[in-house]
Motif scaffolding. Structure first.
Motif, mmCIF file in Angstrom:
data_model
loop_
_atom_site.group_PDB
_atom_site.id
_atom_site.type_symbol
_atom_site.label_atom_id
_atom_site.label_comp_id
_atom_site.label_asym_id
_atom_site.label_seq_id
_atom_site.Cartn_x
_atom_site.Cartn_y
_atom_site.Cartn_z
ATOM 1 N N ARG A 1 0.833 -1.209 0.000
ATOM 2 C CA ARG A 1 0.000 0.000 0.000
ATOM 3 C C ARG A 1 0.867 1.258 0.000
ATOM 4 O O ARG A 1 0.581 2.232 -0.701
ATOM 5 N N TRP A 2 1.928 1.240 0.799
ATOM 6 C CA TRP A 2 2.829 2.396 0.865
ATOM 7 C C TRP A 2 3.499 2.647 -0.490
ATOM 8 O O TRP A 2 3.528 3.777 -0.985
ATOM 9 N N LYS B 1 1.579 6.753 -6.858
ATOM 10 C CA LYS B 1 0.411 7.543 -7.264
ATOM 11 C C LYS B 1 0.486 8.978 -6.732
ATOM 12 O O LYS B 1 -0.493 9.721 -6.801
ATOM 13 N N SER B 2 1.653 9.356 -6.211
ATOM 14 C CA SER B 2 1.938 10.743 -5.793
ATOM 15 C C SER B 2 1.193 11.180 -4.543
ATOM 16 O O SER B 2 1.075 12.382 -4.274
ATOM 17 N N PHE B 3 0.722 10.227 -3.724
ATOM 18 C CA PHE B 3 0.004 10.590 -2.517
ATOM 19 C C PHE B 3 0.892 11.295 -1.496
ATOM 20 O O PHE B 3 0.396 12.051 -0.657
ATOM 21 N N PHE B 4 2.213 11.029 -1.559
ATOM 22 C CA PHE B 4 3.105 11.558 -0.532
ATOM 23 C C PHE B 4 3.981 12.701 -1.032
ATOM 24 O O PHE B 4 4.930 13.096 -0.363
ATOM 25 N N ASN B 5 3.668 13.236 -2.195
ATOM 26 C CA ASN B 5 4.507 14.293 -2.762
ATOM 27 C C ASN B 5 4.541 15.547 -1.898
ATOM 28 O O ASN B 5 5.456 16.361 -2.009
ATOM 29 N N TYR B 6 3.550 15.725 -1.035
ATOM 30 C CA TYR B 6 3.502 16.908 -0.183
ATOM 31 C C TYR B 6 4.542 16.854 0.926
ATOM 32 O O TYR B 6 4.904 17.883 1.519
ATOM 33 N N TYR C 1 2.548 1.609 -3.476
ATOM 34 C CA TYR C 1 1.521 1.956 -4.470
ATOM 35 C C TYR C 1 1.106 3.422 -4.331
ATOM 36 O O TYR C 1 1.030 4.156 -5.323
ATOM 37 N N MET C 2 0.855 3.850 -3.113
ATOM 38 C CA MET C 2 0.437 5.231 -2.900
ATOM 39 C C MET C 2 1.547 6.213 -3.245
ATOM 40 O O MET C 2 1.285 7.306 -3.760
ATOM 41 N N GLY C 3 2.795 5.800 -2.991
ATOM 42 C CA GLY C 3 3.915 6.649 -3.377
ATOM 43 C C GLY C 3 3.992 6.842 -4.878
ATOM 44 O O GLY C 3 4.229 7.947 -5.371
#
Length: 307
Positions: free
Chosen positions: A17-18, A24-29, A20-22
Motif C-alpha cells: 500500500r505504501w 500515485k503521488s500521494f506523498f509528494n507533499y 503503491y500510494m507513493g
C-alpha cells in the motif's frame, strides 16, 4: 496484476500500500526527510537514524539529504553521462546510441535494426531488450515507457539529482557477451574511489541472481533479498578484472559512494551506468551484518546545503 488483486493487496499488505500510494503521488507533499523516515520504516521495518547513521542503507538516505554535488545530475542522466564517461575514460567504452527521443511516437521503429535496447533516461525500471522485432512486445514496451515518461522518478525515493533530469527515451545498440544471449552486469561498489567488492548479475531476464566477490574474486556471503546470490553458480573470473577495477576507481574518485556498472565483451570493457543510491537505499540485505559492514566502509563527507 489485475485490478482485483491490486485492491486485495492494498487492503491486506501495508508495505504494498505504501509503495503503491507513493507511485500515485500521494506523498509528494511531504518534505524529503519526513518521507525518507516513513518509507525507511515501511520498507526496512526499523527507524532511520540520520543523526548517527551506521548501516549502509541509512547512510544512503543521509547522502540523499546532505551530499548535493551538482555534478551528480549529469552522472545519472543516461544521455549526458555518456559525455561524462567519454571525457574520463574514452569514447571506446561507450555503447553506441541509436537515437534519443522526447516522445514514444517520435520513434521510427522501421529504421531501427532488428535488435536494440530501449529505455527511459531518468529511471531504472523501463528497460526493454529487443532481440527480434518479429517477436518483440511493442505494446508492453509502449505502455511502460509512456507511463515512465510521466513519472516524477525523483519523488519515489527523493533521489534529488533526478529532479533536474529531463525524461526522454534512449535507444542503444544491442550487445551480448560470450553467452550469446545476455550481458553479464559487473557492478563495482566504490567507496571514496576504492572498490571494496563487486557483484556479477546473471540470468537477468529469467531468474535474476547476483553473486558478490572481493576484488581478488573471492566469493562473499553478501547479497540482497530482492536479487539473492546463488553460491552454487560457479562463475569464471572475469577477463581483465584489474582493468575494470581501475576504471571503476577512476570514475568514482572523490565520491563518497558510487556503484559503477560495466560490461565485458570479449575483453572489451563497456560502461553501463553510475548509481549513487542503489535500490534507493531501501533494499534489505540477506543478513543485517552486511548492511553494517558496508556502512563501515562508507565515510560520510561534510554536509552540503540543500537547494
Amino acid at each position: 496484476m489485475s485490478k482485483k488483486n491490486t485492491l486485495i493487496k492494498l487492503i491486506t499488505d501495508k508495505d504494498f500500500r505504501w509503495v503503491y500510494m507513493g507511485r500515485k503521488s500521494f506523498f509528494n507533499y511531504m518534505p524529503d526527510e519526513e518521507f525518507l523516515r516513513k518509507k525507511y520504516k515501511h520498507q526496512l521495518h526499523k527507524d532511520l537514524n540520520l543523526d548517527n547513521p551506521k548501516d549502509f542503507n541509512e547512510k544512503i538516505q543521509w547522502l540523499k539529504l546532505y551530499n548535493r554535488n551538482p555534478e551528480y545530475v549529469q552522472m545519472v542522466d543516461k544521455v549526458s553521462v555518456k559525455d561524462y564517461i567519454a571525457d574520463r575514460i574514452g569514447a571506446e567504452h561507450i555503447i553506441p546510441t541509436l537515437g534519443v527521443y522526447d516522445k514514444y511516437e517520435d520513434i521510427d521503429f522501421d529504421s531501427l535494426p532488428d535488435q536494440f535496447v530501449i529505455k527511459c533516461t531518468h529511471d531504472s525500471a523501463s528497460t526493454f531488450v529487443c532481440s527480434d522485432k518479429k517477436t518483440f512486445d511493442f505494446k508492453k514496451a509502449r505502455k511502460k515507457i509512456k507511463s515512465s515518461l510521466k513519472t516524477n522518478y525523483a519523488m519515489l525515493g527523493r533521489e534529488w539529482p533526478y529532479y533536474s533530469v529531463k525524461p526522454r527515451i534512449i535507444i542503444e545498440k544491442f550487445m551480448v557477451d560470450e553467452s550469446g544471449t545476455e550481458l553479464k552486469d559487473y557492478k563495482f561498489f566504490c567507496f571514496n574511489g576504492e572498490v571494496k567488492c563487486f557483484s556479477v548479475d546473471f540470468n537477468r531476464f529469467t531468474n535474476h541472481r547476483a553473486n558478490y566477490y572481493t576484488p581478488d574474486f573471492e566469493l562473499l556471503t553478501l547479497g540482497k533479498k530482492l536479487c539473492p546470490p546463488d553460491p552454487d553458480q560457479k562463475l569464471d573470473k572475469p577477463q581483465h578484472l584489474d582493468e575494470m577495477i581501475r576504471i571503476a576507481e577512476q570514475l568514482s574518485a572523490g565520491v563518497p559512494f558510487l556503484r559503477v556498472d560495466l560490461y565485458n565483451i570479449n575483453g572489451q570493457i563497456y560502461f553501463g551506468e553510475l548509481t549513487l543510491f542503489p535500490a534507493s537505499g531501501f533494499s534489505p540485505f540477506v543478513t543485517d551484518e552486511w548492511d553494517r559492514t558496508m556502512g563501515d566502509w562508507l565515510t560520510l563527507p561534510a554536509k552540503t546545503p540543500q537547494n
